[in-house]
Design an enzyme around this catalytic site. Structure first.
Site, mmCIF file in Angstrom:
data_model
loop_
_atom_site.group_PDB
_atom_site.id
_atom_site.type_symbol
_atom_site.label_atom_id
_atom_site.label_comp_id
_atom_site.label_asym_id
_atom_site.label_seq_id
_atom_site.Cartn_x
_atom_site.Cartn_y
_atom_site.Cartn_z
ATOM 1 N N SER A 86 110.104 99.372 -15.246
ATOM 2 C CA SER A 86 109.728 98.114 -14.616
ATOM 3 C C SER A 86 108.335 98.257 -14.021
ATOM 4 C CB SER A 86 110.730 97.740 -13.523
ATOM 5 O OG SER A 86 110.373 96.516 -12.906
ATOM 6 N N HIS A 98 104.119 91.090 -14.726
ATOM 7 C CA HIS A 98 105.376 91.825 -14.584
ATOM 8 C C HIS A 98 105.924 92.107 -15.969
ATOM 9 C CE1 HIS A 98 109.837 91.250 -14.865
ATOM 10 N NE2 HIS A 98 109.809 92.291 -14.055
ATOM 11 N N HIS A 145 113.358 76.437 -4.344
ATOM 12 C CA HIS A 145 113.038 75.856 -3.045
ATOM 13 C C HIS A 145 111.624 75.284 -3.005
ATOM 14 C CE1 HIS A 145 111.574 80.009 -2.804
ATOM 15 N NE2 HIS A 145 110.774 79.624 -1.838
#
Length: 308
Positions: free
Chosen positions: A100, A114, A183
């Site tokens: 990762s 990422h 959100h």
């Protein structure tokens, strides 16, 4: 097709681990060449079983912070984040391996990126192991460029096309759904590809596809970093970069399954949270000026688009 497929006799833990360690080494070597400074190496062990190797750079010439982590961890019982989607696997022993990475360049015109590739195996005495692969890569620019977005998405598509004409469309849409801040009602960035719980075609096919995604990362991202790392910038651009980095922090701490799994399974906290940028700002109800380069990020890039 079920999300997880029983592992066949061909399942090869050693082959997966060998590949992941080599992938980590190749990516770090390429990034050290791009930055000009070496990555720190931190090998660690986990009391519950397994460990990993964290490769990290902080205050580099090009990368303000970046980490490329390998982990191979084992446990006696699946944590909630891993069994939530398949409750019938709760209570099984497990083994997980992956690489990762998250890279936060210093220059605001160079995008954060990422990438992750991983394999998971759930084990129970008297039953066939259950395995699946997951991973993908996604790009988070602060100032958008069409040719950067097109290059990144085309690289992802080339990696997947040999394994099925529908995979890129499926995994791109999955990425757009997954890397979304509910959100805020906005995407984290411009997406890429994302897949999880993948075992289609059996071990050999699923592993080959996962390797293709991992192998595509250097060519997908390094040209963008080279293209943008020396672009002149000032306080305005730096301020906007640190503000938008706050969205990255919010997603990783609230929604990201990998972060939750790592913390719930007793992983090494420093390695799990290496994904967070070093300098971040939050403002109350801030909006960019209409028509500004900052506003273009929202209107032209933070939207689901077909870049290929």
């Amino acid at each position: 097709m079920p999300a997880h497929t029983p592992a066949s006799a061909a399942f090869d833990t050693a082959a997966v681990k060998t590949y992941l360690l080599d992938l980590q080494a190749r990516i770090v070597a390429a990034l050290e060449t791009a930055d000009g400074l070496p990555f720190r190496t931190d090998a660690w062990q986990r009391p519950e079983g397994g460990g990993g190797i964290s490769r990290l750079i902080e205050e580099g010439r090009v990368l303000e912070r970046g980490g490329v982590n390998f982990s191979h961890v084992l446990g006696s019982q699946l944590p909630p984040s891993a069994s939530a989607h398949r409750p019938e696997l709760a209570g099984r022993r497990w083994e997980a391996m992956g690489v990762s990475l998250v890279l936060h360049p210093r220059n605001p015109y160079a995008p954060t990126v990422h990438m992750n590739v991983r394999c998971f195996v759930a084990l129970q005495d008297g039953e066939a192991p259950v395995f699946w692969f997951g991973g993908g890569m996604d790009l988070t620019p602060y100032y958008g460029f069409d040719n950067d977005a097109q290059h990144f998405h085309a690289s992802c598509k080339r990696a997947l096309d040999p394994f099925g004409a529908d995979l890129h469309t499926r995994f791109k849409e999955w990425c757009d759904r997954y890397f979304f801040l509910k959100h805020r009602n906005e995407p984290r960035g411009i997406g890429g590809v994302f897949f999880d719980d993948f075992a289609e075609g059996g071990f050999k096919q699923a592993f080959a596809m996962t390797k293709s995604v991992g192998d595509a990362f250097i060519q997908a991202y390094l040209p963008l970093l080279e293209r943008r790392k020396d672009t002149p910038y000032g306080e305005r651009e730096r301020d906007f970069q640190t503000y938008r980095r706050g969205r990255y922090v919010e997603f990783n701490l609230v929604y990201d399954r990998g972060t939750l799994f790592g913390l719930q399974s007793g992983g090494r906290t420093e390695s799990i949270l290496m994904s967070l940028p070093p300098i971040v700002k939050w403002r109350y109800d801030w909006q960019p000026e209409a028509g500004s380069p900052e506003a273009r990020l929202y209107t032209d890039y933070l939207t689901a688009r077909d870049w290929v």
